[in-house]
Structure formats: structure tokens, C-alpha cells
Design a protein around this motif. Structure first.
Motif, PDB file in Angstrom:
ATOM      1  N   ARG A 270      -8.673   4.375 -15.581  1.00 44.61           N
ATOM      2  CA  ARG A 270      -8.126   3.430 -14.808  1.00 44.61           C
ATOM      3  C   ARG A 270      -8.055   2.004 -15.118  1.00 44.61           C
ATOM      4  O   ARG A 270      -7.029   1.206 -15.077  1.00 44.61           O
ATOM      5  CB  ARG A 270      -9.032   3.284 -13.377  1.00 44.61           C
ATOM      6  N   GLU A 271      -9.029   1.706 -16.052  1.00 44.32           N
ATOM      7  CA  GLU A 271      -9.036   0.380 -16.571  1.00 44.32           C
ATOM      8  C   GLU A 271      -7.997   0.135 -17.679  1.00 44.32           C
ATOM      9  O   GLU A 271      -7.461  -1.126 -18.052  1.00 44.32           O
ATOM     10  CB  GLU A 271     -10.284  -0.062 -17.355  1.00 44.32           C
ATOM     11  N   LEU A 272      -7.379   1.022 -18.399  1.00 41.54           N
ATOM     12  CA  LEU A 272      -6.710   0.942 -19.584  1.00 41.54           C
ATOM     13  C   LEU A 272      -5.143   1.580 -19.217  1.00 41.54           C
ATOM     14  O   LEU A 272      -4.308   0.938 -19.958  1.00 41.54           O
ATOM     15  CB  LEU A 272      -7.151   1.794 -20.626  1.00 41.54           C
ATOM     16  N   ILE A 273      -5.093   2.297 -18.153  1.00 43.22           N
ATOM     17  CA  ILE A 273      -3.375   2.687 -18.320  1.00 43.22           C
ATOM     18  C   ILE A 273      -2.672   1.907 -17.406  1.00 43.22           C
ATOM     19  O   ILE A 273      -3.138   0.998 -16.608  1.00 43.22           O
ATOM     20  CB  ILE A 273      -3.350   4.104 -17.332  1.00 43.22           C
ATOM     21  N   PRO A 274      -1.230   1.542 -17.649  1.00 43.13           N
ATOM     22  CA  PRO A 274      -0.524   0.713 -17.021  1.00 43.13           C
ATOM     23  C   PRO A 274      -0.445   0.925 -15.417  1.00 43.13           C
ATOM     24  O   PRO A 274      -0.457   2.117 -15.020  1.00 43.13           O
ATOM     25  CB  PRO A 274       0.791   0.886 -17.581  1.00 43.13           C
ATOM     26  N   LYS A 275      -0.136  -0.035 -14.869  1.00 39.73           N
ATOM     27  CA  LYS A 275       0.098   0.181 -13.308  1.00 39.73           C
ATOM     28  C   LYS A 275       1.154   0.995 -12.860  1.00 39.73           C
ATOM     29  O   LYS A 275       1.248   1.542 -11.889  1.00 39.73           O
ATOM     30  CB  LYS A 275       0.295  -1.380 -12.663  1.00 39.73           C
TER      31      LYS A 275
END
Ligand code: ADP
Ligand code: MG
Length: 599
Positions: free
Chosen positions: A391-396
Motif C-alpha cells: 500500500r505504501e508503494l503502489i500508485p494510487k
């Protein structure tokens, strides 16, 4: 006098006028219906159809199993509102695709399947791959037909495309006898038809709209449930307005996540059970009261809950619960009608009610709980830690495809969606094996429309196994999909390598290994590197972060991150005797749940 282009001449060739082959007619007719993509596996008798489709500018994606091809084609239907096509050979090829037809129809997604079948003059003789395909297709499709001649192919294809989209969407099957493919007819005798019109938009009765607004106005504990029908009908703007205008708490079903962003203050997904159990009025926007919503019945719902049901399918209205108001129509149009009625009779549900307080408290406690689990430092990692880092790293704005049991269930709560139609999962049918096909379809669509959008496919290790060879398809077409396999060595739970080894030494694995287990520490990432993509095997949060960063930075190359987690993660552990003299850790305590269970 001209000759058909491309296809070889066959018996029955046209005597005069411009000739056209069955394969060409099929391709041209699909093109005339604005079909963009075809997925399939070629062979006798359909190879020429795929070639003809390419010749008219339809993209053909060759897959490794008809099941995956059919899942891919159905996802195109959901994502674009126009069916994708699945092309299969006779007999076994057709049978492999039945899973995809059933899945599409269960999900209410439009789909066209074209199956080759044995030559007409060999019917009942035991022809190669002969099978009663039209009959078999009836159970899975809104329409299952064989054109009676080449001349009617355009009309049959128009009817199938129209039927797949109109009313409640679903799958349609067209059977093409092998001898039709290279047969030729004069163009002048063909019954050409225009592209079918977009589905008609129906509105609800005004009195029903008015009744619904009155019921909502009297509600003390309202809840708006948004289903994937709402996502399919592109109702996001109007639903967002409804939520904002009326201050209603809302709950998306799994694939409706993102119709209104998950981080909207009125989203009560983290208090799902409480919201369902105590709502006195439920506005049901394009979701069925099936197992996903616990049938709308006690103890998961109030006995006296008033349901305002909005659906395009009249037969759905009243299933399991007698609705307090029935709004038959297109979700987007009906939501607009509701907005207009609220314009006349404004309603703003206050944000300081006991209902909101209760929901917010529940949201806080539940979020704290998963945060605690996510920040656990112990190794191997648990599901929550893995999803936290993802969640921290994937694009929105990435498209999330997800399947598995725990992987999908926990992932759904941990990974937010911010945009509509950007989550694809096991769906109404709880189908395992859809992931890679869906991801391929999403990447094909994104390639033309939104090339910056990444497709991230998060798979349980068991789920991945159902269609793992589609990694070759992904690499062949250079689709920069990121696959993350959350690997617990099994279905629900698995064994660690030491326990596995002990068991191997002991005796016959087939009689003592728990049926849920898969080979421990399998290097699934090597399947990706075998075809030229990037593979990562990760065991720690740092390794996971690095692999994610590398995969997300490289926007050209497909990659697979194989994340090892605790094989007993999120399940109660207990030691039990599973074989004389032998002790093993088995999942005990909780009954095993069906894949994709929604709790
Ligand atoms: P979920 O899995 O999200 O709960 P379901 O698949 O059970 O959703 O339900 C989706 C519902 O949406 C189906 O009953 C279908 O008939 C309905 N539907 C599909 N398209 C539309 C539309 N354009 N307008 C209204 N209802 C629709
Ligand atoms: Mg697993």
C-alpha cells in the motif's frame, strides 16, 4: 468479379460477385460491432478466424488456456462496457471456456464466445472433437446459437453483442461449424447489419423515486451499499454527488471499491459488519442480496431493515428480501432521479448522530487492529505486513487484480481503491484462476487508453497456480504487469519446509500431507524470469520494498515478486495428531471457508 482476400478458396466458392469467407464475415461483423479485442487459442477449425480478425484491425491475444482467455475477454466487457471476444476450438477448447462464460454471466458482464465446432456433414458420426456445444452453452449464456448459414452471420453477431449488453449483461455463445470457416458466399447475398445501438437507458417510476426519498428521510441509521453494477454503469459522478449531498454512510462491495474513493470520509468499509447489522434503511445500488451480502437476512441484517432496491434486472427485485421500494432502471439514471428529488426535498443526514458515532468508533478500532498486525516485526511476515508495504508503494491509480483466499480477503481491506473499475477479483462466483487473464485484459485496455496506469496482480500461491503459464502470454506481448504472489505454501495455510521434509521422510505424502498444502518455498518468480521478465524472491520487509520499488520504476518489464509469508499466518495454530506417531501443525479451530469469503 472479385475474389475474397486473404482466405484460401474452398468448396462452395461463389460463382459470381465478390466472395467472402466465413472467417472474413465473422471478423468484419465483429469489427462492425466495434469489438476491439479477441483472446483465444487457435487450432482446427478457428485459426483463420483469428487471422481474419487481425486483418480487420481487431487485436488478437493468444493465450495458454481457454479458461484464462475467456476470463480475459469478460474483463474487457466489464472495463469497457462492450464485450471482448473469446475464440476457442471445438470440444475440449469449448469446454475449457465454460468456466469463463459462467463467471461472466454470474458477474453480469458482457462477453462473446465464438467456438469452432465439427463440420456439419460429420455430425453424429463421431467427428473430431464433436460435442453438442450449442446445447451445452445454454446453461451458461444468455444466448447460445449457431448461424444457419454464412449469410446470417452479421445479424447473429449483432444479436449476440446486443444481447450481451442489453438488460442485465452476460455471456453469449456463437457456434461456428468448421466447414463455415473457409466456405465462401457472394457478398450480395449476405444480410449485413449496422452496429447495435448502445443499451437503452431506463428510468425508475417517479412514484417509486418519491417513496424512496421519503423512506431515506425517515431513516435513523441509513446505509448506501454500492455494488459492481454501479461501477459497470459508470454512475460514479452521480453516486459521489448523492453521498456528498445527503451525507450518507456508504459501503462498497469488493469490486465496487473506488466508485466513491475508499478514503472518502463517509466510507464505512472498515465497519462493514456493524453497518450491515444495524442499518434501518439500505439503499442497494447495483448489488445482489446474495452470499456476498449475507442474503440481506438476520443475523447479519436487521429483521425490519427497509431495502430500497435499484437494479436494471426486474427479476432480481425482491430476491431474499421484500423491498420497501423498487426502482427498476439504470443505476446512473436512477441516481440522477434521486438527486433531482433530493433537490426538491433537501436532506442532509447529520454527521453527529449516534449512528455515525458508532460507525466511526468501529472504524477506529478495526483500523488500529490491522495497523498493529501490519507493524509486527517478526519473520516470516504476516499478510498485514505485506499489504502494508504494498500500500505504501503502489500508485494510487493502479488497477488492482486480486485472487486467493486470505490474500484476497485481507488484501481487500488493506489496499484502497481511489477510482472506479480498478479492482478485479474472484467476484460473485468466487472463481480462482481469473487473476492473470483479468490482468492481461486490463493491461491491453490500459495500453491504448491510459498507458501510465500500472496493472498489479496480487495472487495467493494457490490462485496463481491455476493460470501461471499466462506469464508467458504477459511476456510475449510485453505487458508491464506486476504480479505479487503472497506465498504461504498452500491453500488457506501451508507447511513450513522442515515439517514438509519430516513428512517426506515418513512415508506416502499423498496419505499424510494436509490437502491444503503446496510445495514449500516454491520459486514462482522463476516462471517470470524463464520468459524474460524480472523475478524477485523476498522474505523480509526490506527485500519486499526494494523489489516493489524496482518493479514499479521499470515501466516496461513484466515482473513477479514471490513474497514468502508465515505459512500459518492469520490462522489459529494447534498441534494435532494427523498420522500415527506423527505430529503436524494443521489449521484447526476455524472451519475452512470458501475462497473469497466476505466476513
Ligand atoms: P456485487 O458483487 O458488487 O454485490 P452483483 O454482481 O451482485 O454486485 O450485482 C450487480 C447488479 O447490478 C446486478 O443485479 C445487475 O443486474 C445490476 N446491474 C448491472 N448493470 C446495471 C445498470 N446499468 N443499471 C442498474 N443495474 C445494473
Ligand atoms: Mg496460499
Amino acid at each position: 468479379m472479385g475474389m475474397g482476400t486473404g482466405m484460401g478458396m474452398a468448396s462452395g466458392s461463389a460463382a459470381e460477385g465478390e466472395a467472402v469467407s466465413g472467417a472474413q464475415l465473422i471478423a468484419e461483423s465483429l469489427k462492425a460491432q466495434n469489438i476491439e479485442c479477441m483472446f483465444g487459442i487457435v487450432g482446427i477449425p478457428v485459426t483463420e478466424i483469428a487471422i481474419a480478425a487481425q486483418a480487420v484491425g481487431i487485436k488478437y491475444v493468444g493465450m495458454r488456456n481457454e479458461q484464462a482467455a475467456c476470463y480475459a475477454a469478460s474483463a474487457v466487457g466489464y472495463l469497457t462496457g462492450r464485450p471482448g471476444v473469446c475464440l476457442v476450438v471445438s470440444g475440449p477448447g469449448f469446454l475449457h471456456a465454460l468456466g469463463g462464460m459462467a463467471n461472466a454471466t454470474m458477474n453480469c458482464w458482457p462477453l462473446i464466445v465464438i467456438g469452432g465446432s465439427s463440420d456439419r456433414n460429420q455430425e453424429t458420426m463421431g467427428a473430431f472433437q464433436e460435442f453438442p456445444q450449442v446445447e451445452a452453452g445454454r446453461l451458461y449464456n444468455k444466448l447460445s446459437v449457431r448461424p444457419s448459414s454464412l449469410e446470417v452471420i452479421p445479424a447473429i453477431i449483432e444479436k449476440a453483442v446486443r444481447t450481451s449488453m442489453y438488460g442485465r449483461p452476460g455471456s453469449c455463445y456463437i457456434d461456428i461449424p468448421g466447414d463455415f470457416v473457409n466456405l465462401q458466399v457472394n457478398k450480395s447475398s449476405v444480410k449485413y447489419v449496422e452496429c447495435c445501438l448502445p443499451p437503452p437507458v431506463s428510468k425508475a417510476e417517479c412514484s417509486a423515486v418519491s417513496k424512496a426519498v421519503t423512506i431515506i428521510g425517515l431513516s435513523k441509521q441509513p446505509l448506501l451499499i454500492i455494488g459492481k453494477g454501479a461501477a459497470y454503469s459508470h454512475a460514479e459522478n452521480n453516486i459521489r454527488k448523492l453521498v456528498d449531498l445527503c451525507g450518507l454512510p456508504f459501503l462498497p462491495t469488493p469490486m465496487a471499491k473506488g466508485v466513491v474513493p475508499d478514503n472518502h470520509p463517509n466510507c464505512v468499509a472498515a465497519a462493514r459488519s456493524t453497518a450491515l447489522q444495524h442499518a434501518d434503511v439500505i439503499i442497494l445500488l447495483g448489488a445482489r442480496l446474495n452470499w456476498i451480502l449475507h442474503f440481506g437476512l438476520p443475523p447479519r441484517f436487521r429483521q425490519d431493515v427497509k431495502v430500497i432496491q435499484i437494479d436494471i434486472c426486474a427479476e432480481e427485485l425482491g430476491n431474499n428480501v421484500r423491498p420497501a421500494a423498487i426502482l427498476l432502471g439504470d443505476i446512473n439514471a436512477v441516481t440522477k432521479q434521486l438527486l433531482e428529488e433530493f433537490g426538491k426535498r433537501p436532506l442532509k443526514y447529520p454527521s453527529n448522530t449516534e449512528w455515525w458515532k458508532r460507525l466511526r468508533e468501529k472504524i477506529m478500532t478495526n483500523e488500529e487492529r490491522s495497523k498493529g498486525l501490519a507493524l509486527q516485526k517478526s519473520l516470516p511476515m504476516n499478510y498485514y505486513t505485506v499489504f502494508h508495504h504494498i500500500r505504501e508503494l503502489i500508485p494510487k491509480d493502479c488497477i488492482l487484480v486480486s485472487e486467493g483466499a486470505n490474500t484476497m480477503d485481507i488484501g481487500r481491506t488493506m489496499l484502497p481503491n481511489y477510482y472506479p473499475r480498478q479492482r478485479l477479483d474472484a467476484g460473485t462466483f468466487g472463481t480462482m484462476g481469473v487473476g492473470l487473464g483479468f490482468a492481461i485484459a486490463a493491461a491491453m485496455i490500459a495500453k491504448d487508453r491510459t498507458p501510465e496506469k500500472r496493472v498489479i496482480c496480487i495472487e495467493g500461491d494457490s490462485a496463481f497456480g491455476f493460470s501461471g503459464m499466462e506469464v508467458e502470454t504477459i511476456c510475449r506481448y510485453n505487458l508491464p504487469i506486476l504480479i505479487i504472489v503472497v506465498n504461504n505454501n498452500g491453500i488457506y495455510t501451508g507447511l513450513d519446509a522442515d515439517t514438509w521434509k519430516e513428512m517426506s521422510n515418513f512415508g506416502d505424502l499423498a496419505t499424510c500431507v494436509p490437502p491444503v498444502s503446496l510445495l514449500p518455498n516454491s520459486h514462482y518468480e522463476e516462471i517470470m524470469s524463464a520468459f524474460g521478465g524480472k523475478g524477485y524472491f523476498v522474505k523480509t520487509p526490506e527485500e519486499l520494498q526494494n523489489a516493489l520499488k524496482a518493479s514499479l520504476t521499470d515501466k516496461q518489464t513484466p515482473s513477479l515478486i514471490n513474497v514468502m509469508i508465515d505459512p500459518q499466518s492469520e490462522r489459529k495454530k494447534q498441534v494435532c495428531v494427523c498420522f500415527p506417531f506423527f505430529f503436524c501443525k494443521l489449521h484447526v479451530g476455524k472451519p475452512l471457508k470458501s475462497s473469497g469469503s466476505i466476513t
